[in-house]
Design a protein around this motif. Structure first.
Motif, PDB file in Angstrom:
ATOM      1  N   LEU A   1       2.657  47.144  60.471  1.00 17.83           N
ATOM      2  CA  LEU A   1       2.699  45.907  59.701  1.00 17.83           C
ATOM      3  C   LEU A   1       3.687  45.982  58.539  1.00 17.83           C
ATOM      4  O   LEU A   1       3.992  44.967  57.922  1.00 17.83           O
ATOM      5  CB  LEU A   1       1.301  45.518  59.228  1.00 17.83           C
ATOM      6  N   GLU A   2       4.208  47.163  58.254  1.00 19.17           N
ATOM      7  CA  GLU A   2       5.303  47.274  57.290  1.00 19.17           C
ATOM      8  C   GLU A   2       6.610  46.816  57.934  1.00 19.17           C
ATOM      9  O   GLU A   2       7.542  46.433  57.245  1.00 19.17           O
ATOM     10  CB  GLU A   2       5.425  48.709  56.787  1.00 19.17           C
TER      11      GLU A   2
ATOM     12  N   GLU B   1      -1.119  40.556  68.985  1.00 21.44           N
ATOM     13  CA  GLU B   1       0.216  40.157  68.529  1.00 21.44           C
ATOM     14  C   GLU B   1       1.110  41.378  68.291  1.00 21.44           C
ATOM     15  O   GLU B   1       2.315  41.330  68.567  1.00 21.44           O
ATOM     16  CB  GLU B   1       0.121  39.266  67.290  1.00 21.44           C
ATOM     17  N   LEU B   2       0.551  42.477  67.830  1.00 17.50           N
ATOM     18  CA  LEU B   2       1.331  43.713  67.721  1.00 17.50           C
ATOM     19  C   LEU B   2       1.750  44.205  69.097  1.00 17.50           C
ATOM     20  O   LEU B   2       2.818  44.790  69.265  1.00 17.50           O
ATOM     21  CB  LEU B   2       0.554  44.795  66.971  1.00 17.50           C
TER      22      LEU B   2
ATOM     23  N   PRO C   1      -6.576  51.613  62.055  1.00 19.02           N
ATOM     24  CA  PRO C   1      -5.939  52.930  61.967  1.00 19.02           C
ATOM     25  C   PRO C   1      -4.657  52.867  61.118  1.00 19.02           C
ATOM     26  O   PRO C   1      -4.008  51.821  61.045  1.00 19.02           O
ATOM     27  CB  PRO C   1      -5.590  53.259  63.423  1.00 19.02           C
ATOM     28  N   PRO C   2      -4.294  53.980  60.500  1.00 20.07           N
ATOM     29  CA  PRO C   2      -3.074  54.015  59.683  1.00 20.07           C
ATOM     30  C   PRO C   2      -1.834  53.538  60.433  1.00 20.07           C
ATOM     31  O   PRO C   2      -0.950  52.916  59.850  1.00 20.07           O
ATOM     32  CB  PRO C   2      -2.948  55.486  59.283  1.00 20.07           C
TER      33      PRO C   2
ATOM     34  N   ALA D   1       7.550  38.408  63.115  1.00 26.08           N
ATOM     35  CA  ALA D   1       6.393  37.954  62.342  1.00 26.08           C
ATOM     36  C   ALA D   1       5.195  37.774  63.267  1.00 26.08           C
ATOM     37  O   ALA D   1       5.337  37.443  64.445  1.00 26.08           O
ATOM     38  CB  ALA D   1       6.700  36.635  61.637  1.00 26.08           C
ATOM     39  N   ILE D   2       4.040  38.014  62.697  1.00 27.89           N
ATOM     40  CA  ILE D   2       2.771  37.749  63.355  1.00 27.89           C
ATOM     41  C   ILE D   2       2.093  36.653  62.546  1.00 27.89           C
ATOM     42  O   ILE D   2       2.037  36.727  61.320  1.00 27.89           O
ATOM     43  CB  ILE D   2       1.890  39.017  63.387  1.00 27.89           C
TER      44      ILE D   2
END
Length: 130
Positions: A28-29, A113-114, A21-22, A78-79
């Motif tokens: 991730l930005e 991880e998010l 999804p967007p 970080a991931i």
């Protein structure tokens, strides 16, 4: 890791990410994602992991729920995705990589991880299926 296997994994990762999804892309930005073959020995020791293939991913940083103004000098979030661990999770009973399962494991690992970035612990993530 053989370059062909690394390339295959990275193609699958690109495919999975193109279907996320967007909102995931927006997140991730804010969080850098690194893709590595396996964790360092130092990380394995810190995590209590004996085999490289046991770790699929890692979040490093300060979760959003724990941030405050007194934090300074902290490394950025970080991931880390570890190819060996994710590939190990995607193998069938005969040791062959199941492509559908590989894509599922990549997706689960990224979202897991998010989740840590957002302050969720292992129990909470497990309850959500990640």
């Amino acid at each position: 890791m053989k370059p062909e296997l690394r390339d295959y994994f990275d193609q699958q990762l690109d495919d999975v990410m193109s279907r996320m999804p967007p909102r995931v892309h927006t997140l991730l930005e804010e969080v850098t994602m690194y893709v590595e073959d396996y964790p360092s020995r130092k990380i394995m020791q810190e995590m209590g992991v004996r085999r490289r293939s046991q770790l699929c991913g890692l979040y490093t940083g300060v979760p959003l729920t724990q941030r405050h103004v007194d934090l300074s000098g902290v490394l950025s979030d970080a991931i880390h995705l570890y190819r060996e661990g994710i590939l190990a999770m995607a193998k069938d009973g005969r040791g062959r990589i199941d492509e559908q399962e590989l894509q599922r494991q990549i997706r689960i690992t990224v979202l897991h991880e998010l989740g840590h970035y957002h302050g969720l612990d292992e129990r909470e993530l497990e309850e959500l299926g990640y």
